[in-house]
Motif scaffolding. Structure first.
Motif, PDB file in Angstrom:
ATOM      1  N   THR A  84      -5.609   8.325  -1.621  1.00  0.00           N
ATOM      2  CA  THR A  84      -5.453   7.202  -0.697  1.00  0.00           C
ATOM      3  C   THR A  84      -3.975   6.856  -0.566  1.00  0.00           C
ATOM      4  O   THR A  84      -3.212   6.939  -1.533  1.00  0.00           O
ATOM      5  N   GLU A  85      -3.550   6.456   0.637  1.00  0.00           N
ATOM      6  CA  GLU A  85      -2.154   6.092   0.835  1.00  0.00           C
ATOM      7  C   GLU A  85      -1.814   4.838   0.028  1.00  0.00           C
ATOM      8  O   GLU A  85      -2.504   3.826   0.106  1.00  0.00           O
ATOM      9  N   LEU A  86      -0.753   4.907  -0.740  1.00  0.00           N
ATOM     10  CA  LEU A  86      -0.332   3.784  -1.572  1.00  0.00           C
ATOM     11  C   LEU A  86       0.302   2.695  -0.712  1.00  0.00           C
ATOM     12  O   LEU A  86       1.058   2.991   0.220  1.00  0.00           O
ATOM     13  N   ALA A  87      -0.018   1.447  -1.028  1.00  0.00           N
ATOM     14  CA  ALA A  87       0.477   0.314  -0.251  1.00  0.00           C
ATOM     15  C   ALA A  87       1.572  -0.434  -1.007  1.00  0.00           C
ATOM     16  O   ALA A  87       1.590  -0.460  -2.242  1.00  0.00           O
ATOM     17  N   ARG A  88       2.457  -1.060  -0.243  1.00  0.00           N
ATOM     18  CA  ARG A  88       3.522  -1.873  -0.837  1.00  0.00           C
ATOM     19  C   ARG A  88       3.243  -3.344  -0.541  1.00  0.00           C
ATOM     20  O   ARG A  88       3.063  -3.736   0.606  1.00  0.00           O
ATOM     21  N   ILE A  89       3.222  -4.153  -1.572  1.00  0.00           N
ATOM     22  CA  ILE A  89       3.016  -5.595  -1.453  1.00  0.00           C
ATOM     23  C   ILE A  89       4.096  -6.280  -2.294  1.00  0.00           C
ATOM     24  O   ILE A  89       4.939  -5.615  -2.906  1.00  0.00           O
TER      25      ILE A  89
ATOM     26  N   VAL B 264       0.630  -0.332  -4.979  1.00  0.00           N
ATOM     27  CA  VAL B 264      -0.753  -0.391  -5.444  1.00  0.00           C
ATOM     28  C   VAL B 264      -1.603   0.601  -4.670  1.00  0.00           C
ATOM     29  O   VAL B 264      -1.322   0.902  -3.501  1.00  0.00           O
ATOM     30  N   CYS B 265      -2.639   1.115  -5.313  1.00  0.00           N
ATOM     31  CA  CYS B 265      -3.602   1.969  -4.619  1.00  0.00           C
ATOM     32  C   CYS B 265      -4.796   1.105  -4.218  1.00  0.00           C
ATOM     33  O   CYS B 265      -5.497   0.581  -5.095  1.00  0.00           O
ATOM     34  N   PRO B 266      -5.066   0.960  -2.914  1.00  0.00           N
ATOM     35  CA  PRO B 266      -6.175   0.109  -2.456  1.00  0.00           C
ATOM     36  C   PRO B 266      -7.531   0.600  -2.962  1.00  0.00           C
ATOM     37  O   PRO B 266      -8.472  -0.208  -3.070  1.00  0.00           O
ATOM     38  N   CYS B 267      -7.648   1.872  -3.275  1.00  0.00           N
ATOM     39  CA  CYS B 267      -8.921   2.422  -3.738  1.00  0.00           C
ATOM     40  C   CYS B 267      -9.071   2.289  -5.258  1.00  0.00           C
ATOM     41  O   CYS B 267     -10.076   1.789  -5.749  1.00  0.00           O
ATOM     42  N   CYS B 268      -8.081   2.722  -5.993  1.00  0.00           N
ATOM     43  CA  CYS B 268      -8.148   2.699  -7.468  1.00  0.00           C
ATOM     44  C   CYS B 268      -7.974   1.282  -8.025  1.00  0.00           C
ATOM     45  O   CYS B 268      -8.404   1.001  -9.144  1.00  0.00           O
ATOM     46  N   GLN B 269      -7.333   0.402  -7.246  1.00  0.00           N
ATOM     47  CA  GLN B 269      -7.084  -0.969  -7.703  1.00  0.00           C
ATOM     48  C   GLN B 269      -7.577  -1.961  -6.650  1.00  0.00           C
ATOM     49  O   GLN B 269      -6.784  -2.687  -6.062  1.00  0.00           O
TER      50      GLN B 269
END
Length: 275
Positions: A252-257, A266-271
């Motif tokens: 999954t594409e990693l997101a920046r927050i 963060v990984c929206p799927c794993c976290q």
């Protein structure tokens, strides 16, 4: 900013090189890099022997003879570099030079000038407000202590990991990596995380920190150890600094927050946010 693994690596590397060496002389090239009067700082250190090199949180601590302690906070770009006799290479970033009694040299460099050195008697170390407020060491905490420390707090779990008064030594890198390994979203309130899950985070944090120490820390900007060698833990980053790239675990594409004012990956799927 060098975190626990980087500072621990520096301490372990410098210890056998400078232990029992005497500070024959020192030059303070940047008065702003030392706490207090630079001349008094130099006079207090000259002639002292280095008994040991250790760490507390992100502080590098040199225990000296006559009960003196030299504390160094590296902040963003600070570093201590050791040079054998006749090999010293000074740059424009040198802030303080320690000439040792065997003609070797220890240099404190700091490109951005945020780091500092502070000398005091060991009896006054606990009275130094910054030192006194440091939380427990994560590698020394038991699982029960870790859960008790975090379990009733309303703040976001990453904010608590970054809070040096809560737990000492953890920064952005190892907070992100540990939370990903534990499958916990950084914005989750600590009190909402089951105690068994917090216990798992404790084990993940210890695992990440231990592996990072064994790898010599993480180098992706300025960090090198006392001999100028980079670390290699950055080669195994799961999330830190990888926003927009695929998660190494699920693709999954990693997101920046942002959490607690810090860039967070963060990984929206794993976290999952409510997972």
């Amino acid at each position: 900013m060098p975190e626990l693994p980087e500072v621990e690596t520096i301490a372990r590397g410098l210890s056998p090189l400078v232990q029992d060496r005497r500070i024959a002389d020192l030059e303070v090239l940047a008065p702003g890099s030392v706490h207090g009067d630079p001349q008094a700082f130099a006079q207090r250190l000259a002639g002292r022997s280095i008994c040991s090199v250790g760490r507390r949180g992100k502080l590098l601590l040199f225990e000296l003879s006559a009960g003196q302690v030299l504390a160094g906070h590296l902040k963003m770009t600070g570093k201590f570099l050791f040079f054998p006799p006749g090999t010293a290479e000074l740059t424009s970033h040198a802030r303080c030079i320690f000439h040792l009694d065997d003609a070797s040299t220890l240099v404190f460099e700091d490109q951005r000038r945020f780091g500092y050195l502070r000398c005091m008697h060991s009896s006054g170390l606990s009275a130094w407000p910054f030192y006194a407020r440091l939380g427990p060491e994560p590698l020394q905490m038991t699982e029960m202590e870790f859960v008790a420390c975090l379990g009733s707090r309303r703040a976001a779990i990453k904010a608590l990991l970054l809070d040096q008064t809560c737990i000492a030594g953890i920064g952005n890198i190892y907070a992100d990596e540990s939370l990903h390994l534990a499958g916990i979203h950084p914005q989750t309130q600590a009190e909402r995380i089951p105690r068994t899950r917090l216990g798992f985070l404790h084990r993940c944090l210890r695992d990440v920190l231990t592996r990072a120490v064994h790898a010599g820390g993480s180098s992706f900007r300025d960090y090198v150890d006392g001999l100028g060698r980079p670390g290699s833990y950055q080669d195994t980053f799961m999330v830190y600094g990888r926003s927009g790239q695929p998660c190494r675990q699920c693709s999954t594409e990693l997101a920046r927050i942002r959490v607690a004012g810090r860039t967070t990956v963060v990984c929206p799927c794993c976290q999952p946010r409510d997972g």
